[in-house]
Design a protein around this motif. Structure first.
Motif, PDB file in Angstrom:
ATOM      1  N   ASN A 110       0.804  -1.228   0.000  1.00 30.31           N
ATOM      2  CA  ASN A 110       0.000   0.000   0.000  1.00 30.31           C
ATOM      3  C   ASN A 110       0.837   1.278   0.000  1.00 30.31           C
ATOM      4  N   ASN A 111       2.125   1.147  -0.227  1.00 28.85           N
ATOM      5  CA  ASN A 111       2.917   2.363  -0.466  1.00 28.85           C
ATOM      6  C   ASN A 111       4.167   2.003  -1.283  1.00 28.85           C
ATOM      7  N   CYS A 257     -12.360   3.986   5.268  1.00 32.29           N
ATOM      8  CA  CYS A 257     -10.975   4.323   4.934  1.00 32.29           C
ATOM      9  C   CYS A 257     -10.419   3.319   3.927  1.00 32.29           C
ATOM     10  N   ARG A 259      -7.301   3.077   3.060  1.00 32.35           N
ATOM     11  CA  ARG A 259      -5.919   2.734   3.445  1.00 32.35           C
ATOM     12  C   ARG A 259      -4.864   3.265   2.483  1.00 32.35           C
ATOM     13  N   GLU A 261      -3.280   6.094   2.760  1.00 38.55           N
ATOM     14  CA  GLU A 261      -2.300   6.820   3.585  1.00 38.55           C
ATOM     15  C   GLU A 261      -1.941   8.195   3.042  1.00 38.55           C
ATOM     16  N   MET A 264      -1.343  10.985   5.558  1.00 38.07           N
ATOM     17  CA  MET A 264      -0.140  10.949   6.393  1.00 38.07           C
ATOM     18  C   MET A 264       1.003  11.694   5.708  1.00 38.07           C
ATOM     19  N   LYS A 271      -1.072   9.301  14.622  1.00 43.11           N
ATOM     20  CA  LYS A 271      -1.002   8.157  13.697  1.00 43.11           C
ATOM     21  C   LYS A 271      -2.388   7.976  13.065  1.00 43.11           C
ATOM     22  N   PHE A 273      -3.624   7.128  10.086  1.00 46.49           N
ATOM     23  CA  PHE A 273      -3.773   5.745   9.659  1.00 46.49           C
ATOM     24  C   PHE A 273      -2.715   4.978  10.440  1.00 46.49           C
ATOM     25  N   PRO A 274      -3.015   3.967  11.185  1.00 43.87           N
ATOM     26  CA  PRO A 274      -4.185   3.096  11.117  1.00 43.87           C
ATOM     27  C   PRO A 274      -5.358   3.446  12.055  1.00 43.87           C
ATOM     28  N   CYS A 311      -5.297  16.956   7.510  1.00 38.90           N
ATOM     29  CA  CYS A 311      -5.415  15.580   7.010  1.00 38.90           C
ATOM     30  C   CYS A 311      -6.632  15.450   6.091  1.00 38.90           C
ATOM     31  N   CYS A 315      -7.135  13.893   2.068  1.00 43.48           N
ATOM     32  CA  CYS A 315      -7.825  12.618   1.821  1.00 43.48           C
ATOM     33  C   CYS A 315      -8.625  12.695   0.512  1.00 43.48           C
TER      34      CYS A 315
END
Ligand code: SF4
Ligand code: SF4
Length: 340
Positions: A110-111, A257, A259, A261, A264, A271, A273-274, A311, A315
């Motif tokens: 996921n990144n 969500c 995920r 990120e 972030m 934090k 996410f998560p 944030c 998103c």
């Protein structure tokens, strides 16, 4: 039960697979009943992970007496480092009490950093394949934007994506390329991590896709019978049901969500996410492990939130992050109070 060809892996799997997360919350005996009921109903595909607590052990014990040829066993671990990956494969074989894992997946790409590590570690999986420890290689991906990056590597025979009628964009993104490349598509989170409560609607959505295999996570034989019946009956959603899906999608679309990120990092150290997915975890993982483990630090970071809203600007899905963090932090404290 219908069976589906899982892309170029040529694995033939049931129209729905057994997801190994929720059995962590129940006893070995209860887990065995769920798994054996699923198999009796024609489910041959069972998916788990190194990181799902004692899920692999429970599956291993339950399938001991089942003809191995009849089952497709999948598991996964994150691409950490070469030594750990090789150890994880051996550990899964021991826990599952089998000699070959039918499908081994890199867990949660996921990144960019994880994607790069996965690429670097592919030779370890190829070596395990040559040795007969695994048969096929797949990947599980959370962020929609990583789906095509992973598919374009041409390294995987299957891809697992988060898909349900709330985040249906994942199907639009994944399907054309996956079909072109003949990669099998598996769907996790058919009930959007608890945001969809109606199993009838959740699984009728999958009647739209003959070549996607959703995983069902259940904690009782009754639940698995219900889901299999919906798929076997094969009755498409009525207009009223489609309208209901749309209503839930509108109501929950800004709560689920994905995920990715993108929110972030938080410059104040929250934090995000998560934290945004805590409730979905809490519904599936053993509560005591959650409220005493790594989540304590994660939730404690919420104390640093100054409610600046930066944030939410980042998103892409317009999630009400501040509201979700507030609710999840309060929910965590509520659960924690049961054990302290
Ligand atoms: S509102 Fe501001 S401080 Fe709070 S989590 Fe979001 S970015 Fe961080
Ligand atoms: S809150 Fe939004 S930006 Fe952050 S991980 Fe979830 S979907 Fe992505």
């Amino acid at each position: 039960m219908k069976y589906v060809r899982l892309g170029k892996s040529e694995l033939k799997v049931s129209r729905v697979g057994f997801g190994g997360i929720p059995i962590m919350r129940i006893s070995f005996e209860q887990a065995e009943k769920c798994i054996l009921t699923a198999i009796e109903l024609g489910i041959n595909y069972i998916d788990t992970a190194t990181d799902y607590g004692n899920s692999e052990e429970k599956i291993g014990r339950a399938i001991k007496t089942i003809n191995r040829e009849k089952l497709v066993i999948a598991t996964k671990s994150p691409p950490r480092d070469a030594k750990r990956l090789a150890e994880c494969i051996d550990q899964s074989l021991r826990r599952l009490q089998i000699e070959t894992i039918d499908l081994y997946q890199f867990h949660c790409i996921n990144n960019e950093e994880v994607l790069k590590r996965a690429i670097d570690l592919l030779p370890i999986l190829e070596k395990a394949k040559e040795k007969g420890k695994i048969r096929h290689i797949g990947a599980t991906v959370h962020g929609v934007e990583f789906i095509n990056k992973v598919l374009d590597l041409d390294a995987f025979e299957t891809i697992m994506i988060a898909l349900n009628f709330i985040v249906r964009e994942a199907a639009d993104v994944a399907l054309p390329n996956a079909r072109k490349k003949d990669v099998g598509v598996i769907a996790m989170k058919p009930m959007a991590g608890g945001h969809i409560e109606n199993a009838n609607l959740a699984f009728k959505y999958f009647l739209n896709f003959e070549d996607i295999v959703p995983l069902v996570g259940i904690q009782s034989p009754k639940e698995i019978r219900q889901v299999v019946k919906i798929l076997n009956d094969n009755i498409p959603a009525s207009q009223d049901e489609v309208n209901e899906m749309e209503k839930i999608r509108r109501e929950q679309g800004d709560r689920f969500c994905r995920r990715c990120e993108y929110c972030m990092p938080c410059e104040h150290g929250v934090k995000i996410f998560p934290m945004t997915i805590f409730k979905s975890f809490a519904a599936r993982f053993p509560t005591k492990d959650l409220v005493t483990g790594n989540w304590v630090d994660i939730i404690d970071s919420y104390a640093k939130c100054i409610q600046c809203g930066e944030c939410e600007k980042k998103c892409p899905y317009n999630l009400e992050i501040r509201e979700i963090l507030k609710e999840n932090a309060a929910y965590f404290k509520e659960l924690q109070s049961q054990f302290i």
